[in-house]
Design a protein around this motif. Structure first.
Motif, PDB file in Angstrom:
ATOM      1  N   VAL A 165       0.227 -17.653   7.441  1.00 53.01           N
ATOM      2  CA  VAL A 165      -0.018 -18.982   6.881  1.00 53.01           C
ATOM      3  C   VAL A 165       1.339 -19.667   6.737  1.00 53.01           C
ATOM      4  O   VAL A 165       2.276 -19.078   6.199  1.00 53.01           O
ATOM      5  N   LEU A 166       1.429 -20.894   7.215  1.00 53.28           N
ATOM      6  CA  LEU A 166       2.691 -21.634   7.115  1.00 53.28           C
ATOM      7  C   LEU A 166       2.438 -22.980   6.435  1.00 53.28           C
ATOM      8  O   LEU A 166       1.569 -23.743   6.855  1.00 53.28           O
TER       9      LEU A 166
ATOM     10  N   LEU B 272      10.099 -27.994   1.533  1.00 52.59           N
ATOM     11  CA  LEU B 272      10.075 -26.541   1.384  1.00 52.59           C
ATOM     12  C   LEU B 272       9.048 -25.945   2.345  1.00 52.59           C
ATOM     13  O   LEU B 272       7.870 -26.317   2.324  1.00 52.59           O
ATOM     14  N   PHE B 273       9.509 -25.017   3.175  1.00 50.85           N
ATOM     15  CA  PHE B 273       8.608 -24.240   4.020  1.00 50.85           C
ATOM     16  C   PHE B 273       8.283 -22.927   3.306  1.00 50.85           C
ATOM     17  O   PHE B 273       9.177 -22.273   2.751  1.00 50.85           O
ATOM     18  N   ILE B 274       7.022 -22.551   3.336  1.00 55.67           N
ATOM     19  CA  ILE B 274       6.587 -21.264   2.783  1.00 55.67           C
ATOM     20  C   ILE B 274       5.668 -20.592   3.800  1.00 55.67           C
ATOM     21  O   ILE B 274       4.789 -21.236   4.376  1.00 55.67           O
ATOM     22  N   ALA B 275       5.883 -19.310   4.002  1.00 55.16           N
ATOM     23  CA  ALA B 275       5.016 -18.543   4.907  1.00 55.16           C
ATOM     24  C   ALA B 275       4.609 -17.236   4.240  1.00 55.16           C
ATOM     25  O   ALA B 275       5.391 -16.635   3.487  1.00 55.16           O
ATOM     26  N   ILE B 276       3.381 -16.819   4.506  1.00 60.26           N
ATOM     27  CA  ILE B 276       2.919 -15.479   4.132  1.00 60.26           C
ATOM     28  C   ILE B 276       2.373 -14.838   5.402  1.00 60.26           C
ATOM     29  O   ILE B 276       1.542 -15.429   6.095  1.00 60.26           O
ATOM     30  N   GLY B 277       2.850 -13.642   5.699  1.00 60.01           N
ATOM     31  CA  GLY B 277       2.439 -12.974   6.926  1.00 60.01           C
ATOM     32  C   GLY B 277       1.849 -11.597   6.680  1.00 60.01           C
ATOM     33  O   GLY B 277       2.216 -10.909   5.731  1.00 60.01           O
TER      34      GLY B 277
ATOM     35  N   ARG C 227       0.833  -1.204   0.000  1.00 60.14           N
ATOM     36  CA  ARG C 227       0.000   0.000   0.000  1.00 60.14           C
ATOM     37  C   ARG C 227       0.865   1.250   0.000  1.00 60.14           C
ATOM     38  O   ARG C 227       0.544   2.254  -0.647  1.00 60.14           O
ATOM     39  N   ASP C 228       1.975   1.202   0.744  1.00 57.58           N
ATOM     40  CA  ASP C 228       2.899   2.328   0.838  1.00 57.58           C
ATOM     41  C   ASP C 228       4.240   1.907   0.237  1.00 57.58           C
ATOM     42  O   ASP C 228       4.337   0.867  -0.412  1.00 57.58           O
ATOM     43  N   ILE C 229       5.269   2.712   0.469  1.00 48.89           N
ATOM     44  CA  ILE C 229       6.579   2.394  -0.099  1.00 48.89           C
ATOM     45  C   ILE C 229       7.073   1.048   0.421  1.00 48.89           C
ATOM     46  O   ILE C 229       7.538   0.197  -0.340  1.00 48.89           O
ATOM     47  N   VAL C 230       6.989   0.865   1.731  1.00 48.88           N
ATOM     48  CA  VAL C 230       7.316  -0.428   2.326  1.00 48.88           C
ATOM     49  C   VAL C 230       6.027  -1.075   2.822  1.00 48.88           C
ATOM     50  O   VAL C 230       4.996  -0.417   2.960  1.00 48.88           O
ATOM     51  N   SER C 231       6.095  -2.368   3.092  1.00 47.51           N
ATOM     52  CA  SER C 231       4.875  -3.141   3.329  1.00 47.51           C
ATOM     53  C   SER C 231       4.860  -3.813   4.694  1.00 47.51           C
ATOM     54  O   SER C 231       5.906  -4.138   5.259  1.00 47.51           O
ATOM     55  N   GLY C 232       3.630  -4.023   5.196  1.00 43.04           N
ATOM     56  CA  GLY C 232       3.438  -4.817   6.397  1.00 43.04           C
ATOM     57  C   GLY C 232       3.179  -6.273   6.089  1.00 43.04           C
ATOM     58  O   GLY C 232       3.033  -7.093   7.002  1.00 43.04           O
ATOM     59  N   ASP C 233       3.097  -6.624   4.806  1.00 44.61           N
ATOM     60  CA  ASP C 233       2.999  -8.020   4.358  1.00 44.61           C
ATOM     61  C   ASP C 233       4.399  -8.546   4.050  1.00 44.61           C
ATOM     62  O   ASP C 233       5.299  -7.782   3.686  1.00 44.61           O
ATOM     63  N   PHE C 234       4.557  -9.858   4.162  1.00 41.30           N
ATOM     64  CA  PHE C 234       5.819 -10.463   3.740  1.00 41.30           C
ATOM     65  C   PHE C 234       5.576 -11.921   3.357  1.00 41.30           C
ATOM     66  O   PHE C 234       4.566 -12.529   3.718  1.00 41.30           O
ATOM     67  N   TYR C 235       6.512 -12.471   2.596  1.00 43.89           N
ATOM     68  CA  TYR C 235       6.517 -13.904   2.338  1.00 43.89           C
ATOM     69  C   TYR C 235       7.930 -14.420   2.601  1.00 43.89           C
ATOM     70  O   TYR C 235       8.909 -13.677   2.500  1.00 43.89           O
ATOM     71  N   TRP C 236       8.013 -15.686   2.946  1.00 50.24           N
ATOM     72  CA  TRP C 236       9.281 -16.264   3.412  1.00 50.24           C
ATOM     73  C   TRP C 236       9.325 -17.722   2.987  1.00 50.24           C
ATOM     74  O   TRP C 236       8.291 -18.394   2.887  1.00 50.24           O
ATOM     75  N   SER C 237      10.528 -18.225   2.727  1.00 51.93           N
ATOM     76  CA  SER C 237      10.656 -19.653   2.367  1.00 51.93           C
ATOM     77  C   SER C 237      12.010 -20.190   2.799  1.00 51.93           C
ATOM     78  O   SER C 237      12.974 -19.437   2.979  1.00 51.93           O
ATOM     79  N   HIS C 238      12.045 -21.508   2.965  1.00 55.46           N
ATOM     80  CA  HIS C 238      13.305 -22.186   3.288  1.00 55.46           C
ATOM     81  C   HIS C 238      13.204 -23.649   2.848  1.00 55.46           C
ATOM     82  O   HIS C 238      12.224 -24.337   3.143  1.00 55.46           O
ATOM     83  N   LYS C 239      14.228 -24.095   2.154  1.00 56.94           N
ATOM     84  CA  LYS C 239      14.301 -25.504   1.747  1.00 56.94           C
ATOM     85  C   LYS C 239      15.250 -26.231   2.689  1.00 56.94           C
ATOM     86  O   LYS C 239      16.407 -25.831   2.876  1.00 56.94           O
ATOM     87  N   THR C 240      14.776 -27.300   3.294  1.00 57.10           N
ATOM     88  CA  THR C 240      15.568 -28.045   4.273  1.00 57.10           C
ATOM     89  C   THR C 240      16.548 -28.981   3.563  1.00 57.10           C
ATOM     90  O   THR C 240      16.440 -29.241   2.356  1.00 57.10           O
ATOM     91  N   TRP C 241      17.474 -29.535   4.368  1.00 56.84           N
ATOM     92  CA  TRP C 241      18.437 -30.489   3.807  1.00 56.84           C
ATOM     93  C   TRP C 241      17.739 -31.749   3.298  1.00 56.84           C
ATOM     94  O   TRP C 241      18.224 -32.409   2.361  1.00 56.84           O
TER      95      TRP C 241
END
Length: 327
Positions: free
Chosen positions: A199-200, A132-137, A114-128
């Motif tokens: 969401v995870l 794959l973990f995925i999150a949206i916050g 909505r603005d220059i920076v956001s309060g939403d984010f997404y994140w991921s990590h692939k384990t050994w």
């Protein structure tokens, strides 16, 4: 008139008519206006002097205002530059997560702050082990305050999943809640009563199984042109959840052709259309179904085009993030 010394002076002629003893009479008089014009001249000089003083004051005031405006503009520019630099940092972190998702599975990410920076984010990590973990916050607030919380949440997920190697999605959310409450000093007077919805997902290496946990945000499973809502736990990561409320998980076996969507509430909460009303979840889900018969790249374009047209000239009410996955 003309004085004896030859100088001129202003005079006024007056002719008055009156009736006396059955006859009209006229009275003619001459009045010396020297004193009156002298007073007028004095007043005029005073007004000219006052006007000159007002002009000088106005010029001085304008100069002061210009200096203040210049200072304010400089401060504002510095703040905006700092925020834009923060956006670069935020975008870099998000891009690292999107690259991991791209390597693992066909997807799209629609991300509209909505603005220059956001309060939403997404994140991921692939384990050994290849999961794959995925999150949206969706963090409390927008802009800079929300962006600070996204950075905090990102760091905590890194610590919990990568460093401490938590693998169970409910336990991850529970630990995330503990850390958020501790770091924001929720239990102390003056602590910040903020948090996030999240969401995870944990996707198996062969992409045949998903584990899902959600704090106040669901998962949408599209199968055979029908959408199923996989319900979330109805509380956020934050002070009000405390430790007595446990997070749960749903496990799903995936079928080729399945599509999964996770999103923050910014898209469905947007006002617009002919009646300037919220799109709402029903409208959002109908749109996902309607646009699902094309590949994810084109679906993302369709969703982006729709929300622009829906919003029109209106104000974007919230940050928007949607992640689509094609199995």
């Amino acid at each position: 008139g003309l004085k004896s010394d030859g100088t001129e002076f202003p005079i006024a002629f007056r002719l008055s008519k009156f009736y006396y003893k059955g006859h009209n009479h006229f009275l003619f008089s001459i009045e010396d206006l020297s004193n009156l014009t002298s007073k007028i001249d004095d007043q005029a000089k005073k007004l000219i002097e006052l006007n000159e003083n007002l002009i000088d004051y106005a010029i001085t005031l304008d100069n002061k205002v210009d200096k203040q405006v210049g200072k304010i503009k400089k401060i504002n520019d510095e703040i905006i530059d700092s925020i834009r630099y923060s956006k670069n940092i935020q975008d870099t972190i998000l891009n690292n997560s999107s690259k991991k998702i791209n390597k693992f599975i066909d997807n799209f990410i629609l991300y509209i702050p909505r603005d220059i920076v956001s309060g939403d984010f997404y994140w991921s990590h692939k384990t050994w082990s290849g999961e794959l973990f995925i999150a949206i916050g969706d963090c409390t607030g927008h802009g800079v305050p929300g962006a600070f919380l996204t950075m905090l949440s990102n760091s905590l997920l890194n610590e919990i999943i990568i460093t401490k190697r938590y693998r169970d999605t409910p336990k991850i959310l529970t630990q995330l809640r503990i850390e958020v409450i501790k770091l924001l000093s929720h239990k102390e007077e003056g602590g910040i009563k903020d948090g996030l919805d999240i969401v995870l997902l944990k996707i198996s290496k062969d992409k045949k199984k998903i584990e899902f946990s959600g704090a106040n945000n669901p998962l949408y499973l599209l199968r055979n042109s029908e959408i199923k809502i996989i319900k979330n736990d109805p509380y956020s990561i934050g002070y009000e959840t405390e430790n007595e409320r446990k997070f749960t998980k749903s496990t799903m076996k995936m079928i080729p052709g399945d599509k999964v969507y996770i999103a923050t509430d910014g898209y469905q909460d947007q006002f617009g259309g002919d009646n300037d009303k919220k799109l709402k979840r029903k409208g959002f889900l109908n749109l996902l179904i309607k646009t699902s018969n094309v590949n994810l790249t084109k679906q993302k374009e369709s969703l982006e085009d729709f929300i622009k047209e829906w919003k029109g000239d209106g104000f974007q009410v919230d940050d928007i993030t949607i992640l689509g996955l094609d199995f």
